[in-house]
Scaffold this motif. Structure first.
Motif, PDB file in Angstrom:
ATOM      1  N   UNK A  33       0.874  -1.167   0.000  1.00  0.00           N
ATOM      2  CA  UNK A  33       0.000   0.000   0.000  1.00  0.00           C
ATOM      3  C   UNK A  33       0.917   1.225   0.000  1.00  0.00           C
ATOM      4  N   UNK A  34       0.600   2.205  -0.836  1.00  0.00           N
ATOM      5  CA  UNK A  34       1.418   3.409  -0.935  1.00  0.00           C
ATOM      6  C   UNK A  34       0.620   4.602  -0.431  1.00  0.00           C
ATOM      7  N   UNK A  35       1.272   5.402   0.364  1.00  0.00           N
ATOM      8  CA  UNK A  35       0.629   6.605   0.885  1.00  0.00           C
ATOM      9  C   UNK A  35       1.438   7.848   0.577  1.00  0.00           C
ATOM     10  N   UNK A  36       0.736   8.955   0.436  1.00  0.00           N
ATOM     11  CA  UNK A  36       1.363  10.277   0.361  1.00  0.00           C
ATOM     12  C   UNK A  36       1.056  11.005   1.670  1.00  0.00           C
ATOM     13  N   UNK A  37       2.080  11.591   2.245  1.00  0.00           N
ATOM     14  CA  UNK A  37       1.962  12.355   3.470  1.00  0.00           C
ATOM     15  C   UNK A  37       2.589  13.722   3.233  1.00  0.00           C
ATOM     16  N   UNK A  38       2.286  14.664   4.096  1.00  0.00           N
ATOM     17  CA  UNK A  38       2.909  15.973   3.968  1.00  0.00           C
ATOM     18  C   UNK A  38       3.162  16.578   5.343  1.00  0.00           C
ATOM     19  N   UNK A  39       4.152  17.441   5.389  1.00  0.00           N
ATOM     20  CA  UNK A  39       4.463  18.146   6.629  1.00  0.00           C
ATOM     21  C   UNK A  39       4.742  19.596   6.295  1.00  0.00           C
ATOM     22  N   UNK A  40       3.871  20.461   6.801  1.00  0.00           N
ATOM     23  CA  UNK A  40       4.029  21.900   6.615  1.00  0.00           C
ATOM     24  C   UNK A  40       4.944  22.445   7.704  1.00  0.00           C
ATOM     25  N   UNK A  41       5.560  23.590   7.455  1.00  0.00           N
ATOM     26  CA  UNK A  41       6.452  24.185   8.463  1.00  0.00           C
ATOM     27  C   UNK A  41       5.727  24.380   9.796  1.00  0.00           C
ATOM     28  N   UNK A  42       6.328  23.891  10.849  1.00  0.00           N
ATOM     29  CA  UNK A  42       5.765  24.074  12.185  1.00  0.00           C
ATOM     30  C   UNK A  42       4.576  23.200  12.512  1.00  0.00           C
ATOM     31  N   UNK A  43       4.251  22.272  11.605  1.00  0.00           N
ATOM     32  CA  UNK A  43       3.088  21.403  11.833  1.00  0.00           C
ATOM     33  C   UNK A  43       3.505  19.938  11.827  1.00  0.00           C
ATOM     34  N   UNK A  44       2.620  19.104  12.348  1.00  0.00           N
ATOM     35  CA  UNK A  44       2.878  17.669  12.340  1.00  0.00           C
ATOM     36  C   UNK A  44       2.605  17.092  10.954  1.00  0.00           C
ATOM     37  N   UNK A  45       3.246  15.977  10.686  1.00  0.00           N
ATOM     38  CA  UNK A  45       2.996  15.276   9.429  1.00  0.00           C
ATOM     39  C   UNK A  45       1.561  14.768   9.388  1.00  0.00           C
ATOM     40  N   UNK A  46       0.947  14.849   8.218  1.00  0.00           N
ATOM     41  CA  UNK A  46      -0.427  14.372   8.065  1.00  0.00           C
ATOM     42  C   UNK A  46      -0.558  13.510   6.823  1.00  0.00           C
ATOM     43  N   UNK A  47      -1.480  12.596   6.873  1.00  0.00           N
ATOM     44  CA  UNK A  47      -1.753  11.756   5.718  1.00  0.00           C
ATOM     45  C   UNK A  47      -2.548  12.513   4.680  1.00  0.00           C
ATOM     46  N   UNK A  48      -2.207  12.312   3.422  1.00  0.00           N
ATOM     47  CA  UNK A  48      -2.890  12.972   2.318  1.00  0.00           C
ATOM     48  C   UNK A  48      -3.743  11.974   1.543  1.00  0.00           C
ATOM     49  N   UNK A  49      -3.147  10.863   1.183  1.00  0.00           N
ATOM     50  CA  UNK A  49      -3.862   9.882   0.378  1.00  0.00           C
ATOM     51  C   UNK A  49      -3.145   8.537   0.446  1.00  0.00           C
ATOM     52  N   UNK A  50      -3.918   7.455   0.271  1.00  0.00           N
ATOM     53  CA  UNK A  50      -3.355   6.114   0.175  1.00  0.00           C
ATOM     54  C   UNK A  50      -4.022   5.390  -0.978  1.00  0.00           C
ATOM     55  N   UNK A  51      -3.273   4.493  -1.603  1.00  0.00           N
ATOM     56  CA  UNK A  51      -3.818   3.677  -2.677  1.00  0.00           C
ATOM     57  C   UNK A  51      -3.525   2.217  -2.373  1.00  0.00           C
ATOM     58  N   UNK A  52      -4.498   1.361  -2.676  1.00  0.00           N
ATOM     59  CA  UNK A  52      -4.370  -0.060  -2.369  1.00  0.00           C
ATOM     60  C   UNK A  52      -3.333  -0.722  -3.261  1.00  0.00           C
ATOM     61  N   UNK A  53      -2.962  -1.955  -2.915  1.00  0.00           N
ATOM     62  CA  UNK A  53      -1.931  -2.672  -3.662  1.00  0.00           C
ATOM     63  C   UNK A  53      -2.321  -2.876  -5.122  1.00  0.00           C
ATOM     64  N   UNK A  54      -3.569  -3.169  -5.354  1.00  0.00           N
ATOM     65  CA  UNK A  54      -4.016  -3.370  -6.724  1.00  0.00           C
ATOM     66  C   UNK A  54      -4.387  -2.087  -7.425  1.00  0.00           C
ATOM     67  N   UNK A  55      -4.436  -0.991  -6.675  1.00  0.00           N
ATOM     68  CA  UNK A  55      -4.811   0.287  -7.267  1.00  0.00           C
ATOM     69  C   UNK A  55      -6.302   0.484  -7.405  1.00  0.00           C
ATOM     70  N   UNK A  56      -7.086  -0.465  -6.891  1.00  0.00           N
ATOM     71  CA  UNK A  56      -8.515  -0.381  -7.083  1.00  0.00           C
ATOM     72  C   UNK A  56      -9.239   0.532  -6.133  1.00  0.00           C
ATOM     73  N   UNK A  57      -8.588   0.932  -5.069  1.00  0.00           N
ATOM     74  CA  UNK A  57      -9.240   1.828  -4.123  1.00  0.00           C
ATOM     75  C   UNK A  57      -8.240   2.834  -3.584  1.00  0.00           C
ATOM     76  N   UNK A  58      -8.761   3.986  -3.201  1.00  0.00           N
ATOM     77  CA  UNK A  58      -7.922   5.055  -2.678  1.00  0.00           C
ATOM     78  C   UNK A  58      -8.694   5.827  -1.626  1.00  0.00           C
ATOM     79  N   UNK A  59      -7.959   6.377  -0.690  1.00  0.00           N
ATOM     80  CA  UNK A  59      -8.538   7.234   0.347  1.00  0.00           C
ATOM     81  C   UNK A  59      -7.857   8.591   0.315  1.00  0.00           C
ATOM     82  N   UNK A  60      -8.609   9.609   0.734  1.00  0.00           N
ATOM     83  CA  UNK A  60      -8.078  10.968   0.733  1.00  0.00           C
ATOM     84  C   UNK A  60      -8.440  11.673   2.030  1.00  0.00           C
ATOM     85  N   UNK A  61      -7.544  12.543   2.461  1.00  0.00           N
ATOM     86  CA  UNK A  61      -7.875  13.438   3.562  1.00  0.00           C
ATOM     87  C   UNK A  61      -8.977  14.393   3.106  1.00  0.00           C
TER      88      UNK A  61
END
Length: 119
Positions: A33-61
């Motif tokens: 499973x692959x996820x994209x995360x981001x961290x803005x200056x002075x903030x904690x890291x947050x999840x942005x999106x994840x995609x399943x192993x087969x690519x058939x489903x994805x989640x978003x913040x």
């Protein structure tokens, strides 16, 4: 050992678009499973999106839903994050990560790519 390298960051004006890439080596991305995360200056890291192993489903913040799209190209061993209608609050270092599930603390991480949204 899976290694991840992000690219595609840069400076973009509000309302603009960018596409981030995450290229894997050392193993095939379709095992993870692959996820994209981001961290803005002075903030904690947050999840942005994840995609399943087969690519058939994805989640978003909620903050990016409808503006960002995650996808994967198994043949190229690459995961993308298409970012549209960018806002200044999207400014952050973006990281891709891999694990057997979409978790806050994924096992494998790239070093990140900086996205700056500013006029």
């Amino acid at each position: 050992q899976l290694q991840l390298v992000e690219s595609g960051g840069g400076l973009v004006q509000p309302g603009g678009s960018l596409t981030l890439s995450c290229v894997a080596s050392g193993s095939t991305l379709d095992s993870y499973v692959i996820g994209w995360f981001r961290q803005a200056p002075g903030k904690e890291r947050e999840g942005v999106s994840c995609i399943s192993r087969g690519g058939g489903s994805a989640d978003y913040a909620d903050s990016v839903k409808g503006r960002f799209t995650i996808s994967r190209d198994i043949a190229l061993n690459t995961v993308y994050l298409q970012m549209d209608s960018l806002k200044p609050e999207d400014t952050a270092v973006y990281y891709c990560a891999a694990d057997i599930a979409c978790l806050p603390h994924m096992e494998y991480w790239g070093k990140g790519t900086l996205v700056t949204v500013s006029s």
